[in-house]
Design a protein around this motif. Structure first.
Motif, short mmCIF file in Angstrom:
data_model
loop_
_atom_site.label_atom_id
_atom_site.label_comp_id
_atom_site.label_asym_id
_atom_site.label_seq_id
_atom_site.Cartn_x
_atom_site.Cartn_y
_atom_site.Cartn_z
N ASN A 98 0.76 -1.93 0.02
CA ASN A 98 0.00 -0.20 0.10
C ASN A 98 1.11 1.19 -0.05
O ASN A 98 0.11 2.46 0.30
N SER A 100 2.72 4.23 -1.76
CA SER A 100 2.67 5.23 -3.25
C SER A 100 3.29 6.01 -3.94
O SER A 100 3.75 6.78 -1.91
N SER A 107 3.18 8.13 -11.48
CA SER A 107 2.88 7.38 -10.40
C SER A 107 2.60 6.07 -10.45
O SER A 107 2.88 5.21 -10.90
N TYR A 108 2.87 5.31 -9.30
CA TYR A 108 3.00 3.95 -8.41
C TYR A 108 2.27 3.56 -7.59
O TYR A 108 2.59 4.52 -6.50
N SER A 109 1.82 2.51 -7.59
CA SER A 109 1.55 2.11 -6.13
C SER A 109 1.93 0.51 -5.28
O SER A 109 1.64 0.12 -7.05
N THR A 110 1.89 -0.35 -4.56
CA THR A 110 1.51 -1.81 -4.29
C THR A 110 0.47 -2.01 -3.37
O THR A 110 0.09 -1.37 -2.77
#
Length: 228
Positions: A98, A100, A107-110
């Motif tokens: 979670n 980011s 942009s990225y998020s996990t």
């Protein structure tokens, strides 16, 4: 290749050619020109590719040890052409679930914990090396030229990475290659005739981002130098 990068590379190559054309007619006689030489050694690379990810729960491994090899051919007592190879290096960042943010301008998020790895293939350099006149066993020099590189960004682990709107799991999510001008300084100490130890530092003189990726490394090397 972006026009700006192509122009920068072209200007750097033209500069090297101009230096050669200016210097060659004034090269001293053969017995005054140093012998060609090569170096073989190890280099510690510090790569700041993931510095922007620093934060709570993030672990960054930003350095690696690689091999380097160079060959120098002198055209005057002080000026040489230099070509070299630096073996591939690898750095990584472990991200919590979670997380980011922004990486390379996107942009990225996990979803789940994962590790992002930057794998850099063998790099090649070509430039000039200037050694001012010195006496004794200790010599100093400066260098400049072009560094050609290739980097691949891979996500691994049980989690999933969402990057620039696409999802990735255990696969490459970005691959770029380019060339940048570099500068460096160094010193060598002769331990016996035609044999020295050399210590160098190189870094890009300027960088242009390719797909958001800008080369940001520093290299510190210790090498065995041999004239032949």
């Amino acid at each position: 290749m972006p026009i700006s990068r192509l122009l920068m590379s072209s200007k750097s190559i033209c500069t090297l050619m101009v230096i050669f054309l200016i210097t060659f007619p004034y090269a001293s006689s053969a017995h005054e020109v140093p012998k060609p030489s090569f170096t073989l050694g190890g280099m510690v690379i510090i790569d700041n590719a993931f510095d922007i990810l620093e934060g709570s729960g993030v672990t960054i491994d930003d350095n690696d040890t690689v091999a380097n090899f160079t060959v120098s051919y002198y055209i005057s007592p002080s000026l040489a052409f230099e070509g070299g190879v630096i073996s591939g290096h690898e750095v990584s960042a472990s991200l919590p679930s979670n997380d980011s943010g922004t990486l390379h301008g996107k942009s990225y998020s996990t979803s789940g914990a994962l590790t992002i790895t930057s794998k850099n293939d063998t790099s090649y350099l070509f430039g000039v090396k200037y050694s001012p006149p010195t006496r004794g066993a200790l010599s100093v020099y400066g260098k400049a030229g072009l560094l050609f590189w290739d980097a691949e960004f891979i996500v691994g682990g049980s989690g999933t990475l969402t990057y620039n709107g696409s999802t990735y799991n255990s696969k490459t999510f970005l691959q770029v290659d380019g060339s940048d001008p570099y500068i460096g300084i160094g010193m060598s100490y002769e331990i016996r005739k035609n044999t020295s130890f050399a210590f160098d530092y190189i870094t890009p003189a300027s960088t242009n981002a390719i797909n958001g990726v800008a080369l940001d490394i520093s290299g510190f090397s210790a090498s065995w130098l041999r004239k032949f």
